[in-house]
Design a protein around this motif. Structure first.
Motif, PDB file in Angstrom:
ATOM      1  N   VAL A 182       0.845  -1.202   0.000  1.00 33.39           N
ATOM      2  CA  VAL A 182       0.000   0.000   0.000  1.00 33.39           C
ATOM      3  C   VAL A 182       0.878   1.249   0.000  1.00 33.39           C
ATOM      4  O   VAL A 182       0.614   2.217  -0.720  1.00 33.39           O
ATOM      5  N   ALA A 183       1.952   1.222   0.815  1.00 32.12           N
ATOM      6  CA  ALA A 183       2.830   2.390   0.901  1.00 32.12           C
ATOM      7  C   ALA A 183       3.507   2.684  -0.434  1.00 32.12           C
ATOM      8  O   ALA A 183       3.877   3.823  -0.717  1.00 32.12           O
ATOM      9  N   SER A 184       3.653   1.647  -1.269  1.00 34.46           N
ATOM     10  CA  SER A 184       4.367   1.849  -2.523  1.00 34.46           C
ATOM     11  C   SER A 184       3.475   2.380  -3.644  1.00 34.46           C
ATOM     12  O   SER A 184       3.955   2.667  -4.737  1.00 34.46           O
ATOM     13  N   ILE A 185       2.180   2.516  -3.363  1.00 30.84           N
ATOM     14  CA  ILE A 185       1.287   3.082  -4.381  1.00 30.84           C
ATOM     15  C   ILE A 185       1.686   4.538  -4.615  1.00 30.84           C
ATOM     16  O   ILE A 185       1.784   5.322  -3.672  1.00 30.84           O
ATOM     17  N   SER A 186       1.905   4.898  -5.848  1.00 29.06           N
ATOM     18  CA  SER A 186       2.408   6.250  -6.120  1.00 29.06           C
ATOM     19  C   SER A 186       1.273   7.258  -6.252  1.00 29.06           C
ATOM     20  O   SER A 186       0.331   7.054  -7.011  1.00 29.06           O
ATOM     21  N   CYS A 187       1.369   8.341  -5.500  1.00 31.93           N
ATOM     22  CA  CYS A 187       0.366   9.406  -5.569  1.00 31.93           C
ATOM     23  C   CYS A 187       1.041  10.731  -5.906  1.00 31.93           C
ATOM     24  O   CYS A 187       0.638  11.802  -5.412  1.00 31.93           O
ATOM     25  N   SER A 188       2.074  10.669  -6.717  1.00 34.26           N
ATOM     26  CA  SER A 188       2.727  11.851  -7.302  1.00 34.26           C
ATOM     27  C   SER A 188       3.279  12.844  -6.287  1.00 34.26           C
ATOM     28  O   SER A 188       3.484  14.014  -6.617  1.00 34.26           O
ATOM     29  N   GLY A 189       3.480  12.411  -5.057  1.00 31.40           N
ATOM     30  CA  GLY A 189       3.982  13.356  -4.053  1.00 31.40           C
ATOM     31  C   GLY A 189       2.925  14.321  -3.549  1.00 31.40           C
ATOM     32  O   GLY A 189       3.205  15.182  -2.710  1.00 31.40           O
ATOM     33  N   HIS A 190       1.682  14.190  -4.034  1.00 32.46           N
ATOM     34  CA  HIS A 190       0.608  15.077  -3.585  1.00 32.46           C
ATOM     35  C   HIS A 190      -0.507  14.305  -2.883  1.00 32.46           C
ATOM     36  O   HIS A 190      -1.658  14.737  -2.859  1.00 32.46           O
ATOM     37  N   GLY A 191      -0.167  13.157  -2.362  1.00 37.63           N
ATOM     38  CA  GLY A 191      -1.157  12.357  -1.656  1.00 37.63           C
ATOM     39  C   GLY A 191      -0.510  11.060  -1.231  1.00 37.63           C
ATOM     40  O   GLY A 191       0.703  10.881  -1.386  1.00 37.63           O
ATOM     41  N   ARG A 192      -1.299  10.182  -0.659  1.00 39.00           N
ATOM     42  CA  ARG A 192      -0.782   8.877  -0.246  1.00 39.00           C
ATOM     43  C   ARG A 192      -1.970   7.934  -0.116  1.00 39.00           C
ATOM     44  O   ARG A 192      -3.110   8.360   0.080  1.00 39.00           O
ATOM     45  N   ALA A 193      -1.676   6.630  -0.255  1.00 36.84           N
ATOM     46  CA  ALA A 193      -2.729   5.631  -0.059  1.00 36.84           C
ATOM     47  C   ALA A 193      -2.558   5.035   1.327  1.00 36.84           C
ATOM     48  O   ALA A 193      -1.446   4.890   1.811  1.00 36.84           O
ATOM     49  N   PHE A 194      -3.682   4.744   1.975  1.00 30.29           N
ATOM     50  CA  PHE A 194      -3.643   4.163   3.311  1.00 30.29           C
ATOM     51  C   PHE A 194      -4.209   2.753   3.295  1.00 30.29           C
ATOM     52  O   PHE A 194      -5.070   2.419   2.474  1.00 30.29           O
ATOM     53  N   LEU A 195      -3.767   1.963   4.257  1.00 30.49           N
ATOM     54  CA  LEU A 195      -4.235   0.586   4.430  1.00 30.49           C
ATOM     55  C   LEU A 195      -5.750   0.492   4.541  1.00 30.49           C
ATOM     56  O   LEU A 195      -6.353  -0.493   4.137  1.00 30.49           O
ATOM     57  N   ASP A 196      -6.360   1.512   5.146  1.00 31.11           N
ATOM     58  CA  ASP A 196      -7.805   1.474   5.363  1.00 31.11           C
ATOM     59  C   ASP A 196      -8.541   2.428   4.431  1.00 31.11           C
ATOM     60  O   ASP A 196      -9.644   2.868   4.725  1.00 31.11           O
ATOM     61  N   GLY A 253      -9.337  -3.243  -6.537  1.00 30.42           N
ATOM     62  CA  GLY A 253      -8.590  -4.147  -5.665  1.00 30.42           C
ATOM     63  C   GLY A 253      -7.510  -3.519  -4.825  1.00 30.42           C
ATOM     64  O   GLY A 253      -6.809  -4.205  -4.099  1.00 30.42           O
ATOM     65  N   LYS A 254      -7.344  -2.193  -4.936  1.00 33.31           N
ATOM     66  CA  LYS A 254      -6.346  -1.590  -4.050  1.00 33.31           C
ATOM     67  C   LYS A 254      -6.822  -0.232  -3.536  1.00 33.31           C
ATOM     68  O   LYS A 254      -7.683   0.396  -4.156  1.00 33.31           O
ATOM     69  N   PRO A 255      -6.266   0.199  -2.397  1.00 35.83           N
ATOM     70  CA  PRO A 255      -6.715   1.469  -1.833  1.00 35.83           C
ATOM     71  C   PRO A 255      -6.408   2.634  -2.778  1.00 35.83           C
ATOM     72  O   PRO A 255      -5.353   2.644  -3.415  1.00 35.83           O
ATOM     73  N   VAL A 256      -7.317   3.580  -2.837  1.00 34.26           N
ATOM     74  CA  VAL A 256      -7.139   4.733  -3.728  1.00 34.26           C
ATOM     75  C   VAL A 256      -6.177   5.739  -3.104  1.00 34.26           C
ATOM     76  O   VAL A 256      -5.992   5.780  -1.896  1.00 34.26           O
ATOM     77  N   CYS A 257      -5.565   6.548  -3.967  1.00 33.53           N
ATOM     78  CA  CYS A 257      -4.772   7.676  -3.498  1.00 33.53           C
ATOM     79  C   CYS A 257      -5.681   8.687  -2.814  1.00 33.53           C
ATOM     80  O   CYS A 257      -6.752   9.009  -3.338  1.00 33.53           O
ATOM     81  N   GLU A 258      -5.267   9.185  -1.676  1.00 33.44           N
ATOM     82  CA  GLU A 258      -5.988  10.277  -1.022  1.00 33.44           C
ATOM     83  C   GLU A 258      -5.140  11.530  -1.207  1.00 33.44           C
ATOM     84  O   GLU A 258      -4.040  11.633  -0.667  1.00 33.44           O
ATOM     85  N   CYS A 259      -5.655  12.458  -2.005  1.00 37.36           N
ATOM     86  CA  CYS A 259      -4.835  13.585  -2.457  1.00 37.36           C
ATOM     87  C   CYS A 259      -4.861  14.742  -1.468  1.00 37.36           C
ATOM     88  O   CYS A 259      -5.838  14.950  -0.757  1.00 37.36           O
TER      89      CYS A 259
END
Lengths: 449, 449
Positions: free
Chosen positions: A45-59, A65-71
């Protein structure tokens, strides 16, 4: 291969399976066993790339099938790479995300792994709701930071400042027929607001500017003060005056530390120290045993103690702070806040219309140097007669959202701008202010030409 | 060695270093990186042997460089192997440790790995204090358990039942000049007690046994009831009567589930579902939007929402429950509680002095079978005239600590014995009761011979 082994992660969780397909662990000595799946999931999950303007969380919400980026605010798109047009620069809340990059850089040291059977009981082994290890580390933290005396003092845990303030008012109001009135010098941050008679106190500003009183009052002192960042002392006197000191911002990030504080009831919160507002963890340092015990009683009645998961995480984070004597986080935090303040001060020095509060440099007992200001908030004044609502001016002319003066029992000629949010938030705020000041300069040039 | 690699865990933490010395990870595809140290530390602590009568925790007190064993009651020594003589059989609290072995067996599926930067913000991305993923999974949980209707209902999170009860009373008392009186049929568990005027309501039992009233009252209904395990319905009627249903024990562990509950305000808590009392997590299912919003407001004022760490852990645990449609945990929990009850019932059936409450077998909508009782508590009655204080009788004659009838607004002829604690606790309680009944039989034999 002397120590070699192959462990294939068996997992019923499809999401993990997808990410850790064919993950083979060959570990010598102590192979990871039960924790490996969860660790792999967290890293995926931590390796999901959100362009440095967000991050994906486990929850996070799951899509494909994978958590979305939260910008971050004003960024959008599946990987947060799109800057949203005409987005408001939101400087309203004190969400301390400026510290997120520090923890991203220190992931390894700051991770906690919690097995399913961790601390299921209501109590710790000493039948309390308070982790002794965490308490010990909090005392060490104040010792290295030199911001509070803890020797011979009691420590109570709570879910952030607000709950601890409620607990303190409860404890200080014991043996009174009614809860004491809580007062504060303005401008002040209204930690609590008037509610039904069931709970929560109302906070008033001083009446008549009297400093002597015979009424039962509790003076609430925030130092550095929210919104203006000034160090403060209690001003009311009298036999029936009690005080609660809110030291949420009394860390080297935000202020020089002149001396260790040593007051009756001192409230600290992890939100503003490590930036973990979402964990809801704070503590009070208390001199008097009865007040301490009544605060514990409040906590026990309110929610039977602070989550053990949160206490474990707080312990880990505070240990990371302590590992290098605080240098890592305090340097990072001061540098960030000082940098933001300096930029802001520079651009607003070009304006006749907007004035920032003045915070003089001071000797810091922690860093052993004289340090320039680095407050958590800008307390901006609209200097022009007609700009009586500064919040409105910023909103209408620059698409900036601050918090109105009236929220702090002050004039609306003032507005609070949060400087503790993410770099994206600050940069947008700064750009908008710069434009506004640029327009002001242009207008002046036009008029004078 | 096509996929081989060697990663040496670098760590500044001496404790970890000691445990993971020479830990070499050779991982193909996705090597664990930042999470490996914390995972190794957690596994090292979990591997500390406490003889099956205790466990060591990551945040335990440190001795000789590692956390000490925390022993079950009546066990001591560095590895919890010593049975302490003359130790009281403590059946007072409802600490749900009977579920700990389930989570120990399912460590792999139930572990969470929380990186330092996890959810630092006050809010989730929808600006709420509530994890949408967790809410979704809670709805699924009720759907598979068939114990509550959630379609079209609102869900509020809180720090366990007590806080949610306070929030519900706050919300139901809105638009009244004073908080409504909270009443319950006796015997009842006194969730809250009288406090200063600052906070917390007092719970009363019905006055005059009247079932109709025009006063503003909130009827509190616990079903199954604490202490006696009976399923209950509200009994008060009238236009100004409101109800709060506490369904803490409305799970297949403790009762047959006759039908999905569908009440105005229904409170559930993780403590009694998964056994994680230490995490302080519960939720309320609410029909009315205004009541829901006022409960959210209470929560926001009380502590700005439930810890994100706790919500992440709750999500993980509930996902594990859901993975096999609840079969794993519900079978384990029912089998354990049913086994304890059957043993207790058997031994007490030999006594004329002590009577257990009667709970008839009932059809369970979850298991689709008729099931025998499996309550969380024994509600024991001392039948002999002279044994008017049953708590005292057990304490003096058998070194058993229960909870007195008066705590539940009942006669002291009754005593509550907790059946949800660890196997060690239950076994000691059971042995002491067996001895007591054995002595009673011997006395009878002596007298009749």
């Amino acid at each position: 291969m002397h120590h070699s082994c192959v462990v294939r992660i068996a997992t019923a969780n499809k999401f993990v399976a997808k990410f850790v397909a064919n993950l083979n662990l060959c570990i010598s000595r102590r192979p990871l066993s039960w924790s490996a799946g969860a660790a792999a999931e967290a890293e995926a999950v931590a390796s999901i790339s959100c362009s440095g303007h967000g991050r994906a969380f486990l929850d996070g919400l799951i899509e494909n099938g994978k958590p979305v980026c939260e910008c971050n605010a004003c960024y959008g798109g599946p990987d947060c790479s799109q800057l949203l047009p005409n987005c408001v620069a939101d400087a309203d809340s004190g969400d301390p995300l400026f510290l997120e990059p520090f923890w991203m850089k220190n992931s390894g040291r700051s991770t906690v792994v919690i097995p399913g059977w961790h601390r299921m009981s209501y109590d710790y082994s000493d039948n309390s709701y308070i982790s002794q290890e965490l308490e010990k580390n909090i005392r060490k933290l104040h010792a290295i930071t030199k911001n509070a005396v803890t020797d011979g003092r009691y420590i109570v845990f709570g879910a952030g400042s607000t709950q601890l303030l409620n607990a303190a008012v409860y404890a200080l109001s014991m043996n009174m027929s009614s809860p004491a009135k809580v007062v504060a010098e303005k401008p002040f941050y209204p930690n609590s607001s008037k509610q039904s008679s069931l709970s929560f106190m109302e906070m008033h500003h001083y009446w008549n500017n009297a400093s002597k009183t015979t009424e039962n009052v509790i003076e609430f002192v925030a130092s550095p003060n929210n919104p203006d960042g000034n160090l403060k002392k209690a001003v009311l006197e009298g036999p029936s005056v009690k005080t609660i000191h809110d030291y949420a911002y009394y860390w080297p990030h935000y202020t020089a530390i002149p001396a260790p504080a040593d007051e009756e009831v001192m409230i600290f919160t992890m939100s503003k120290l490590t930036g973990h507002a979402g964990s809801r963890f704070g503590w009070a340092i208390v001199k008097d045993k009865d007040i301490y015990e009544n605060m514990l009683k409040y906590k026990s009645l309110a929610d039977s103690g602070t989550s053990k998961d949160t206490q474990l995480r707080a312990l880990k984070l505070i240990k990371v702070v302590l590992e290098d004597g605080g240098r890592g986080i305090f340097n990072f935090a001061y540098k960030t806040m000082r940098g933001r303040w300096t930029k802001l001060k520079h651009v607003l020095s070009l304006s006749k219309r907007f004035k920032l509060q003045e915070i003089p440099p001071a000797f810091c007992n922690y860093s052993r140097t004289v340090r320039g200001a680095s407050p958590a908030f800008a307390w901006l004044k609209c200097a022009k007669e007609e700009d009586s609502n500064c919040h409105k001016v910023l909103h209408q002319e620059a698409n900036i959202l601050g918090r109105e003066g009236r929220s702090f029992d002050a004039e609306d000629r003032y507005v609070r701008l949060s400087l503790v949010k993410s770099a994206d938030d600050f940069n947008l705020l700064f750009d908008r202010l710069k434009e506004l000041v640029y327009k002001e300069e242009q207008n002046q040039t036009t008029r004078s030409s």
